[in-house]
Every structure is written in C-alpha cells, then in structure tokens.
Design an enzyme around this catalytic site. Structure first.
Site, mmCIF file in Angstrom:
data_model
loop_
_atom_site.group_PDB
_atom_site.id
_atom_site.type_symbol
_atom_site.label_atom_id
_atom_site.label_comp_id
_atom_site.label_asym_id
_atom_site.label_seq_id
_atom_site.Cartn_x
_atom_site.Cartn_y
_atom_site.Cartn_z
ATOM 1 N N GLY A 1 73.632 -38.603 -49.183
ATOM 2 C CA GLY A 1 72.525 -39.567 -49.219
ATOM 3 C C GLY A 1 71.380 -39.108 -48.325
ATOM 4 N N LEU B 1 70.625 -1.381 -52.560
ATOM 5 C CA LEU B 1 70.687 -2.778 -52.999
ATOM 6 C C LEU B 1 72.077 -3.135 -53.511
ATOM 7 N N ASN B 2 72.754 -2.191 -54.164
ATOM 8 C CA ASN B 2 74.120 -2.496 -54.632
ATOM 9 C C ASN B 2 74.989 -2.963 -53.479
ATOM 10 N N HIS C 1 67.472 -13.977 -60.035
ATOM 11 C CA HIS C 1 68.451 -14.364 -61.052
ATOM 12 C C HIS C 1 68.074 -13.754 -62.409
ATOM 13 N N ARG D 1 82.239 -42.268 -45.252
ATOM 14 C CA ARG D 1 81.105 -43.138 -45.558
ATOM 15 C C ARG D 1 81.567 -44.332 -46.412
ATOM 16 N N ARG E 1 73.751 -6.487 -52.251
ATOM 17 C CA ARG E 1 74.034 -7.509 -53.268
ATOM 18 C C ARG E 1 75.521 -7.854 -53.277
ATOM 19 N N GLU F 1 67.067 -9.554 -53.190
ATOM 20 C CA GLU F 1 68.114 -8.654 -53.707
ATOM 21 C C GLU F 1 68.198 -8.708 -55.232
HETATM 22 P P1 TGC Z 1 65.633 2.498 -63.908
HETATM 23 O O1 TGC Z 1 64.731 3.366 -64.721
HETATM 24 O O2 TGC Z 1 66.671 1.685 -64.586
HETATM 25 O O3 TGC Z 1 66.344 3.385 -62.788
HETATM 26 C C1 TGC Z 1 65.630 4.255 -61.935
HETATM 27 C C2 TGC Z 1 66.656 5.123 -61.217
HETATM 28 O O4 TGC Z 1 67.532 4.297 -60.426
HETATM 29 C C3 TGC Z 1 68.875 4.373 -60.921
HETATM 30 N N1 TGC Z 1 69.419 3.011 -60.831
HETATM 31 C C4 TGC Z 1 70.335 2.676 -59.938
HETATM 32 N N2 TGC Z 1 70.996 3.417 -59.044
HETATM 33 C C5 TGC Z 1 71.876 2.786 -58.262
HETATM 34 N N3 TGC Z 1 72.104 1.453 -58.338
HETATM 35 C C6 TGC Z 1 71.462 0.677 -59.225
HETATM 36 N N4 TGC Z 1 71.703 -0.630 -59.268
HETATM 37 C C7 TGC Z 1 70.521 1.286 -60.081
HETATM 38 N N5 TGC Z 1 69.703 0.836 -61.060
HETATM 39 C C8 TGC Z 1 69.035 1.906 -61.509
HETATM 40 C C9 TGC Z 1 68.767 4.913 -62.331
HETATM 41 O O5 TGC Z 1 69.941 5.569 -62.716
HETATM 42 C C10 TGC Z 1 67.590 5.873 -62.164
HETATM 43 O O6 TGC Z 1 68.074 6.991 -61.440
HETATM 44 P P2 TGC Z 1 67.475 8.474 -61.667
HETATM 45 O O7 TGC Z 1 68.038 9.273 -60.525
HETATM 46 O O8 TGC Z 1 67.984 8.882 -63.013
HETATM 47 O O9 TGC Z 1 65.985 8.362 -61.651
HETATM 48 O O10 TGC Z 1 64.709 1.563 -63.023
HETATM 49 P P3 TGC Z 1 63.693 0.433 -63.440
HETATM 50 O O11 TGC Z 1 62.366 0.779 -62.852
HETATM 51 O O12 TGC Z 1 63.757 0.198 -64.936
HETATM 52 O O13 TGC Z 1 64.239 -0.842 -62.654
HETATM 53 C C11 TGC Z 1 65.442 -1.441 -62.967
HETATM 54 C C12 TGC Z 1 65.576 -2.763 -62.163
HETATM 55 C C13 TGC Z 1 64.589 -3.783 -62.674
HETATM 56 C C14 TGC Z 1 66.994 -3.256 -62.401
HETATM 57 C C15 TGC Z 1 65.319 -2.517 -60.666
HETATM 58 O O14 TGC Z 1 64.023 -2.179 -60.433
HETATM 59 C C16 TGC Z 1 65.687 -3.723 -59.809
HETATM 60 O O15 TGC Z 1 66.818 -3.878 -59.426
HETATM 61 N N6 TGC Z 1 64.681 -4.585 -59.443
HETATM 62 C C17 TGC Z 1 64.893 -5.642 -58.465
HETATM 63 C C18 TGC Z 1 64.336 -5.220 -57.128
HETATM 64 C C19 TGC Z 1 65.098 -5.788 -55.971
HETATM 65 O O16 TGC Z 1 66.237 -6.213 -56.089
HETATM 66 N N7 TGC Z 1 64.504 -5.768 -54.797
HETATM 67 C C20 TGC Z 1 65.176 -6.163 -53.615
HETATM 68 C C21 TGC Z 1 64.412 -5.731 -52.383
HETATM 69 S S1 TGC Z 1 65.371 -5.702 -50.906
HETATM 70 C C22 TGC Z 1 65.705 -7.287 -50.566
HETATM 71 O O17 TGC Z 1 65.451 -8.205 -51.281
HETATM 72 C C23 TGC Z 1 66.406 -7.478 -49.285
HETATM 73 S S2 TGC Z 1 66.774 -9.095 -48.899
HETATM 74 C C24 TGC Z 1 67.752 -8.721 -47.590
HETATM 75 C C25 TGC Z 1 68.361 -9.851 -46.923
HETATM 76 O O18 TGC Z 1 67.652 -10.492 -46.108
HETATM 77 O O19 TGC Z 1 69.598 -10.056 -47.110
HETATM 78 P P1 FAD Z 2 58.190 -11.195 -58.859
HETATM 79 O O1 FAD Z 2 58.728 -9.851 -59.120
HETATM 80 O O2 FAD Z 2 56.705 -11.363 -58.868
HETATM 81 O O3 FAD Z 2 58.816 -12.227 -59.892
HETATM 82 C C1 FAD Z 2 58.282 -13.528 -60.102
HETATM 83 C C2 FAD Z 2 59.134 -14.216 -61.176
HETATM 84 O O4 FAD Z 2 59.081 -13.468 -62.392
HETATM 85 C C3 FAD Z 2 60.615 -14.293 -60.794
HETATM 86 O O5 FAD Z 2 61.172 -15.495 -61.274
HETATM 87 C C4 FAD Z 2 61.210 -13.128 -61.566
HETATM 88 O O6 FAD Z 2 62.596 -13.283 -61.841
HETATM 89 C C5 FAD Z 2 60.390 -13.190 -62.836
HETATM 90 N N1 FAD Z 2 60.421 -11.915 -63.549
HETATM 91 C C6 FAD Z 2 60.135 -10.679 -63.072
HETATM 92 N N2 FAD Z 2 60.305 -9.750 -64.031
HETATM 93 C C7 FAD Z 2 60.717 -10.413 -65.137
HETATM 94 C C8 FAD Z 2 61.072 -10.016 -66.465
HETATM 95 N N3 FAD Z 2 61.057 -8.727 -66.818
HETATM 96 N N4 FAD Z 2 61.436 -10.973 -67.340
HETATM 97 C C9 FAD Z 2 61.481 -12.279 -66.984
HETATM 98 N N5 FAD Z 2 61.163 -12.709 -65.741
HETATM 99 C C10 FAD Z 2 60.792 -11.790 -64.838
HETATM 100 N N6 FAD Z 2 62.327 -7.162 -49.897
HETATM 101 C C11 FAD Z 2 62.553 -6.000 -49.243
HETATM 102 O O7 FAD Z 2 62.195 -4.919 -49.703
HETATM 103 N N7 FAD Z 2 63.199 -6.007 -48.033
HETATM 104 C C12 FAD Z 2 63.634 -7.138 -47.440
HETATM 105 O O8 FAD Z 2 64.223 -7.094 -46.353
HETATM 106 C C13 FAD Z 2 63.377 -8.377 -48.109
HETATM 107 N N8 FAD Z 2 63.726 -9.549 -47.512
HETATM 108 C C14 FAD Z 2 63.347 -10.742 -48.094
HETATM 109 C C15 FAD Z 2 63.552 -11.935 -47.409
HETATM 110 C C16 FAD Z 2 63.165 -13.132 -47.973
HETATM 111 C C17 FAD Z 2 63.336 -14.416 -47.204
HETATM 112 C C18 FAD Z 2 62.579 -13.159 -49.271
HETATM 113 C C19 FAD Z 2 62.188 -14.461 -49.901
HETATM 114 C C20 FAD Z 2 62.363 -11.985 -49.954
HETATM 115 C C21 FAD Z 2 62.721 -10.759 -49.362
HETATM 116 N N9 FAD Z 2 62.451 -9.529 -50.008
HETATM 117 C C22 FAD Z 2 62.706 -8.350 -49.365
HETATM 118 C C23 FAD Z 2 61.694 -9.510 -51.250
HETATM 119 C C24 FAD Z 2 62.527 -9.811 -52.496
HETATM 120 O O9 FAD Z 2 63.373 -8.771 -52.808
HETATM 121 C C25 FAD Z 2 61.557 -10.100 -53.644
HETATM 122 O O10 FAD Z 2 60.927 -11.342 -53.359
HETATM 123 C C26 FAD Z 2 62.233 -10.124 -54.994
HETATM 124 O O11 FAD Z 2 62.678 -8.841 -55.359
HETATM 125 C C27 FAD Z 2 61.310 -10.680 -56.101
HETATM 126 O O12 FAD Z 2 60.048 -10.109 -56.059
HETATM 127 P P2 FAD Z 2 58.725 -11.034 -56.075
HETATM 128 O O13 FAD Z 2 58.878 -12.074 -55.042
HETATM 129 O O14 FAD Z 2 57.553 -10.137 -55.999
HETATM 130 O O15 FAD Z 2 58.767 -11.762 -57.479
#
Ligand code: TGC
Ligand code: FAD
Length: 395
Positions: free
Chosen positions: A350, A250-251, A377, A279, A254, A374
């Site tokens: 508009g 993800l890093n 916010h 316009r 992002r 990713e």
């Molecule tokens: P936490 O206990 O903090 O960490 C667990 C393990 O992960 C390590 N770690 C990281 N390593 C690398 N980069 C980072 N940014 C890292 N953050 C944490 C940490 O050191 C630990 O490692 P280890 O080896 O000691 O176990 O984890 P947590 O469960 O408390 O979660 C932290 C949190 C909330 C920040 C994380 O879960 C998070 O980032 N949540 C958001 C999930 C997310 O972004 N999902 C995205 C899905 S993919 C997507 O959206 C693709 S869209 C693609 C597109 O179309 O462009």
């Molecule tokens: P939730 O986790 O249910 O969150 C709902 C709301 O609660 C959000 O506003 C959130 O910010 C808020 N919230 C959550 N936790 C907290 C907290 N601790 N404190 C305060 N507020 C909080 N995922 C993949 O794995 N692979 C992909 O390729 C991928 N592609 C995507 C493409 C699109 C078009 C979209 C829309 C999403 C995609 N995703 C993908 C998923 C995306 O990463 C998730 O939608 C995102 O991580 C948020 O998860 P959620 O939708 O379940 O929201």
C-alpha cells in the site's frame, strides 16, 4: 513398523529447495555475501539512495571478501566458479542493484577486458590492485548518440607516433567519476575498434557525474569526456580490434544480472510476505485474502523459475557451453520477472510501498535501469529472435 520420510519444512524463500542444488562451497560464498549485505549494506542503503551517493569505501570491504574479479583466474585472482559469481551478484542485488553494479563493472567490465584482451604487462600491472580494490575501473562503451547500437560510436582514436590521441564522449558510465581508470572503446580511421586503458590523470580526460537520476541512486553514473587525450600504445588492449571486444565483456556482466535480478525480486517478495502477514485490513491480515495469496503465489513462481534459469545458465557457463544468446534469454526473462515481482510487492505494501522505509520502491526504481543497461529488453529480444529464426531484425 514402516517409517515415513519427513520432508523438510517448506521455506517460503526457497520454495523449490533450489538451495539443495548448490554445493557446500557455493552455499558458503552465498552465505558470506548475504551476511555482508545484512551488516554493511542494508542498514545504510536507503540513506545512500535518498542522498544519491555511493560510498567508495565499500570497494575495500568487497575486496576483503575477494569479490572483485572473483570469477577470473591467475594474477592472484580467486578463479571462483560462474555459479559462485552469480550467487554473489544475487545476494549483492538483494541489497541494492547499485552495489551489484559496482562489482559487475569492476570484475566483468574493467578487469575482464584486461584479463581477456590485455598484454602480460597490462595484466600484471592492473589486475592485482583492481582485485584488492586499490584501483577502481569503469567501462566506456555507450555514447550520447550510440547506446543499443555501439557500432555507431563516434569516439575516435588516431595514431600519433607511439601514442594514440582520443577524442569523444561516453555517457551513462557506472563508477566513472570515482574510477582511477576507464576502459574506453574507440574507433580508428580504418574502422577498427580498440579498447584503451585511460588513466584518470591523463590531460584532456574528465568524468563529470550525472545527477537527477531517480533510479540506481546508490551508484555513481557519469559522462567521460575525452579531448585530445594522449594514451600510450602500451595502454591499448592488443588482443582485439572489433566490436567483439566490448560485446564479450557484456556477456560476463549480463550473466551477473541474470542472477542479480532474482536477488532484487527476492528482497521485494520477502518484504511483501512479511508485511502481508502483519497488516490487518477489514479485520484480518491481508495475507488471508485470496487476491493477496494469488499475488504471492505468482511472485514465488516467477522467482523460483528465474533462479532455476540462472542456475542452469551458471552450470552451462562452468561447463563451457553457455552462448551469448542463452544469456540474452536469461537477462530478458529474469529482469522482466523481477520487475513484475517488485511492482506487485509494492501494491501489497500500500502506501508504505512508496517510502524508503521499506526496500521495495528502491528496487522497483533500480530495476528500470537494469531493464535498460547491459542491452535493453528489446535488444535481447532481437538477439533471441535472430537465434531462433536466423534473421537479423536490428537494422
Ligand atoms: P555484430 O555485427 O552482430 O557483431 C560484431 C562483432 O561482435 C561479435 N559479437 C559478440 N561477441 C561476443 N559476445 C557477444 N554477445 C557478441 N555479439 C556480437 C560478432 O561475432 C562480431 O565479431 P567479429 O570479430 O566477427 O567482428 O554487431 P552489431 O553491431 O550488429 O550489434 C549487435 C548487438 C545489437 C546485439 C550489440 O550491438 C548489442 O549488444 N547492443 C547492446 C549494447 C549494450 O548492451 N550496451 C551495454 C553498455 S555497458 C552497460 O550497460 C553497463 S551497465 C553496468 C552496470 O552498472 O552494471
Ligand atoms: P537507445 O539505444 O537510444 O534505445 C532507446 C529505445 O529504443 C530502447 O527502448 C531500445 O530498446 C529501443 N531500440 C533500440 N534499437 C531498437 C531496435 N532495433 N528495434 C526496436 N527497438 C529498439 N553504458 C556503458 O557503456 N557503461 C556503463 O557503465 C553504463 N552504465 C549505465 C548505468 C545506468 C544507470 C544506465 C541507465 C545506463 C548505463 N549504461 C552504461 C548505458 C546503457 O548500456 C544504455 O543506456 C543502453 O545500452 C541503451 O542505450 P540508450 O540509452 O542510448 O537507448
């Protein structure tokens, strides 16, 4: 007689002359991608968006330019700099976030985990054809009940002899339905989290498309369904077994969004500036009214600030000093900034601001997904908050 130095003319699309901070190679890559977007994406993208389709053939074109996995090295990959990769994301997203997403997912989320955590055999088998656009990948982390908190994932992996049996469901997966393989993250009974290369023909695996999206319509988004999918051990990524695996990927993606969002905003600004000059309302161009100028000035400020942040993060990444917390600040700020720019641009147009005849509403809608995926916010706010205070406020 004393000579005065003539400052170059001010370019409204590069107000602070940030272009001068790029080197020749970076500018050349940027210009090549910009030209590709002009020729290949812009003439068609409103139609793709309206029909809700993403042309898979575009991967072949992106591959010809060497953009798939461009920031990775070895195995025939280009090893481009982080800044070059960022600029590429910026130009692609100025076309459409769906195209940038396709490249982000392929390079940063499907190729990167193999490159970083895969075996030598996996790297040799998968990376060259993925760079060539012959194999398309996707990344399955999010689940129906686990998005922001992937640690609560339910997708399960059970060892069975030399194989693994996977069960579960992933949700909102970019490129899922058109992908040849998926990197699927799953938990074992011991609480480990492994990444598996799931091939599309493996029995029990399917990837139905999610319809009715009103954002990122020129992008395929899918479910991944895994019902007793038998995956050989040789398809497990051997070098990571915690959440660090997917979060490291993800890093990378992002980072691309930090630049990409500026591209979306810039496209909206450009459309609004052109429109405002042409316009005529109440007898003169709306560009001549103070309120419009204030909007344009705020937009220019936001975009230049966003680009400078992106470039700085890019230089840090190239220098090896970039931390995930830095990327979170960049994603937070630049996506919010791009949304403000895009919505303000929409007001300047508009009623024309709500049609696909102009790019603005498409970007406005796309940015809603960019705000959420990713890491939302709110998630990035909490990452930054934790870095500032040392307190974890997630749980
Ligand atoms: P936490 O206990 O903090 O960490 C667990 C393990 O992960 C390590 N770690 C990281 N390593 C690398 N980069 C980072 N940014 C890292 N953050 C944490 C940490 O050191 C630990 O490692 P280890 O080896 O000691 O176990 O984890 P947590 O469960 O408390 O979660 C932290 C949190 C909330 C920040 C994380 O879960 C998070 O980032 N949540 C958001 C999930 C997310 O972004 N999902 C995205 C899905 S993919 C997507 O959206 C693709 S869209 C693609 C597109 O179309 O462009
Ligand atoms: P939730 O986790 O249910 O969150 C709902 C709301 O609660 C959000 O506003 C959130 O910010 C808020 N919230 C959550 N936790 C907290 C907290 N601790 N404190 C305060 N507020 C909080 N995922 C993949 O794995 N692979 C992909 O390729 C991928 N592609 C995507 C493409 C699109 C078009 C979209 C829309 C999403 C995609 N995703 C993908 C998923 C995306 O990463 C998730 O939608 C995102 O991580 C948020 O998860 P959620 O939708 O379940 O929201």
């Amino acid at each position: 007689m004393a000579t005065t130095t003539q400052a170059p003319a001010l370019d409204p699309l590069d107000y602070l002359a940030i272009d001068s901070l790029l080197d020749d190679e970076e500018r050349a890559i940027r210009d090549t991608v910009r030209q590709f977007v002009r020729e290949y994406v812009l003439p068609e993208v409103a139609d793709w968006f309206e029909r809700g389709v993403f042309p898979r053939e575009i991967f072949a074109e992106l591959a010809k330019l060497g953009l798939l996995g461009m920031h990775l090295d070895g195995y025939g990959l280009p090893g481009a700099s982080a800044v070059a990769y960022g600029l590429t994301c910026m130009e692609l997203e100025a076309g459409d976030a769906g195209v940038r997403s396709a490249v982000s997912v392929q390079g940063s989320l499907a190729m990167f985990p193999i490159w970083k955590f895969g075996s030598e055999e996996q790297k040799e088998r998968w990376l060259p054809p993925m760079h060539a656009g012959e194999i398309i990948g996707c990344f399955g982390l999010t689940e129906p009940d686990a998005g922001s908190d992937p640690a609560s994932m339910r997708t399960h992996a059970r060892r069975d002899g030399s194989d693994w049996i996977l069960n579960g469901a992933k949700m909102w997966i970019t490129n899922g339905t058109i992908a040849d393989m998926a990197i699927v993250w799953a938990r074992t009974d011991e609480g480990r989290i492994h990444g598996f290369i799931v091939e599309k023909d493996m029995p029990g695996f399917s990837a139905p498309e999610i319809h009715k999206k009103l954002s990122l319509r020129a992008s395929v988004t899918s479910e991944l369904v895994l019902q007793d999918v038998r995956v050989p051990e040789e398809n497990r990524l051997p070098e990571v077994s915690t959440l660090r695996g997917p979060l490291s990927c993800l890093n990378e993606a992002r980072f691309g969004i930090v630049f990409g969002a500026v591209g979306s905003g810039r496209a909206c600004f450009e459309a609004a500036l052109e429109y405002a000059k042409e316009r005529i309302v109440f007898g003169k161009p709306i560009a001549a009214y103070q309120l419009t100028q204030q909007k344009l000035a705020e937009m220019a400020l936001e975009l230049n600030r966003g680009f400078l942040v992106a470039l700085h993060l890019g230089r840090m990444k190239d220098a090896g000093t970039l931390r995930p917390e830095h990327v979170s600040l960049g994603k937070m700020g630049n996506v919010r900034g791009a949304i403000e720019v895009a919505r303000t641009a929409r007001t300047i147009l508009g009623a024309n601001g709500v049609t696909l005849e102009y790019p603005v509403i498409r970007h406005v809608n796309n940015l809603e997904s960019v705000l959420t995926y990713e890491g939302t916010h709110e998630v990035h706010t909490l990452v930054v908050g934790q870095a500032l205070t040392g307190q974890n406020a997630f749980r």
